[in-house]
Design a protein around this motif. Structure first.
Motif, PDB file in Angstrom:
ATOM      1  N   SER A   1       0.050  -7.139  -5.622  1.00 43.93           N
ATOM      2  CA  SER A   1      -0.723  -6.257  -4.731  1.00 43.93           C
ATOM      3  C   SER A   1      -0.317  -4.685  -5.178  1.00 43.93           C
ATOM      4  O   SER A   1      -1.334  -3.906  -5.218  1.00 43.93           O
TER       5      SER A   1
ATOM      6  N   ASP B   1      -7.363   2.029  -7.635  1.00 45.27           N
ATOM      7  CA  ASP B   1      -7.141   2.765  -6.527  1.00 45.27           C
ATOM      8  C   ASP B   1      -8.366   3.532  -6.068  1.00 45.27           C
ATOM      9  O   ASP B   1      -8.627   3.621  -4.886  1.00 45.27           O
TER      10      ASP B   1
ATOM     11  N   TYR C   1     -10.986   1.131  -4.502  1.00 45.08           N
ATOM     12  CA  TYR C   1     -10.502   0.869  -3.274  1.00 45.08           C
ATOM     13  C   TYR C   1     -10.733   2.035  -2.169  1.00 45.08           C
ATOM     14  O   TYR C   1     -11.362   1.955  -1.025  1.00 45.08           O
TER      15      TYR C   1
ATOM     16  N   LEU D   1      -3.422  -2.552  -6.536  1.00 43.74           N
ATOM     17  CA  LEU D   1      -3.644  -1.358  -5.709  1.00 43.74           C
ATOM     18  C   LEU D   1      -3.604   0.005  -6.503  1.00 43.74           C
ATOM     19  O   LEU D   1      -4.576   0.732  -6.710  1.00 43.74           O
TER      20      LEU D   1
ATOM     21  N   TYR E   1       0.902  -1.373   0.150  1.00 54.96           N
ATOM     22  CA  TYR E   1       0.022   0.088  -0.026  1.00 54.96           C
ATOM     23  C   TYR E   1       0.726   1.186  -0.093  1.00 54.96           C
ATOM     24  O   TYR E   1       0.636   2.119  -0.489  1.00 54.96           O
TER      25      TYR E   1
END
Length: 360
Positions: A173, A181, A184, A177, A39
């Motif tokens: 990942s 994005d 999310y 992400l 992240y």
């Protein structure tokens, strides 16, 4: 009665917060660490990907792959060169180890002879005592420590294979992400707990990043100062020794003085004034950096006294082991942030109750 209830409530919050932070760092963090790192990397690369998408209409997934590839190549190039120098110096140190051991033995013999003369006992008494016990130490190393090292080496090899798998998961990942994005973020914002958690995580992010940034900068600066000092005294293992002292200095109980001060004293006894002066100057430089730069980067920004940071590092090492010198202060930041937010909410609810009573 109201104040008493508030004190009991705050005591309960403090106990639950400390317990929750411990459980989180000890058991939850290892499970989610790869995704947290993913992240953070994705957040750092996201502006670059958006810029490429906006300027040249490059799809986000391709932009993510391109930016991640460039970042990985840069980091890999830097690490490769540093590791190459360090490994070269480690190999040279191991090759010359018998020579250094012989020199050390000569110093020990001279010291033993001096002790015999000072105590007025038969020459060779202290020397025989030390070497007899040293033989026992060698037996312990051969029979107990070496088998453990062999076992750990096998476990380390297995761990490296597992690390490659974790690294692949992190890379995938990061790409996912960055690609989705906005989805999310929208999902997180629509969460029922978003407002409550965001208040804490935003402050925690600021404080945690400030701490990690400070420690990284201090490690780099102190390692640089010590490496330059080693180059000036023409040490063959300048980078290896400099980085090693920087790592040791990061621990609150040890510090660079544990290595530099005895080293300078030995040089003075050997009448090597130049080397002693350089090493003492490096030690003073490290202390000045710790006393001036570190508080400005970390303590003054988030309101935590340096002594509390040192206490947190010490407790962290005791509780979490080697990584505790990072996890300890991060845990302290989490505890302070959560308790401050809880106290503000309690004070806010108290103010609302007093205001409503006045209106009535």
């Amino acid at each position: 009665m109201f104040l008493k209830n508030n004190k009991v409530k705050m005591l309960g919050i403090i106990i639950l917060t400390v317990l929750g932070v411990y459980i989180g760092l000890e058991y939850v963090l290892p499970l989610f660490a790869p995704f947290i790192i993913a992240y953070l990397v994705a957040a750092a690369l996201s502006p670059v990907v958006k810029f490429l998408n906006r300027k040249i209409k490059l799809p986000k997934l391709l932009g993510a792959i391109l930016s991640l590839s460039l970042l990985s190549s840069l980091v890999g190039f830097i690490l490769y060169n540093i590791c190459d120098i360090l490994l070269t110096q480690v190999v040279a140190l191991l090759k010359n180890f018998p020579i250094y051991l012989s020199v050390l033995t000569g110093y020990v013999d001279n010291l033993c002879t001096g002790c015999d003369k000072f105590l007025g006992i038969k020459l060779g008494t202290v020397q025989n005592f030390i070497y007899t016990n040293f033989d026992g130490v060698l037996v312990i190393i051969k029979n107990k420590i070496m088998p453990v090292i062999t076992t750990r080496s096998i476990n380390l090899l297995i761990g490296m294979v597992g690390f490659v798998g974790i690294l692949l998961i992190m890379l995938v990942s990061i790409l996912l992400l960055i690609k989705d994005d906005e989805q999310y973020r929208e999902g997180v914002r629509n969460s029922v707990f978003y407002k409550d958690i965001h208040v804490i995580t935003s402050k925690l992010s600021h404080m945690g990043i400030a701490y990690l940034k400070t420690q990284g900068i201090m490690l780099l600066l102190i390692s640089l100062v010590c490496t330059i000092a080693m180059f000036l005294i023409r040490n063959k293992y300048a980078l290896l020794v400099g980085v090693g002292i920087g790592v040791v200095d990061a621990f609150p109980i040890l510090g660079s003085g544990m290595i530099l001060l005895p080293w300078a004293v030995i040089n003075l006894f050997q009448k090597d004034i130049y080397s002693a002066a350089i090493i003492l100057t490096a030690y003073v430089g490290c202390q000045l950096l710790r006393q001036t730069v570190e508080p400005r980067l970390f303590g003054n920004r988030i309101g935590i006294k340096p002594v509390y940071t040192m206490m947190a590092m010490y407790v962290g090492v005791k509780v979490f082991g080697f990584l505790g010198f990072l996890l300890g202060p991060v845990g302290l930041v989490m505890i302070i942030t959560i308790i401050k937010e809880a106290r503000n909410r309690i004070d806010g609810s108290k103010l609302q109750e007093v205001t409503s009573e006045n209106h009535e």
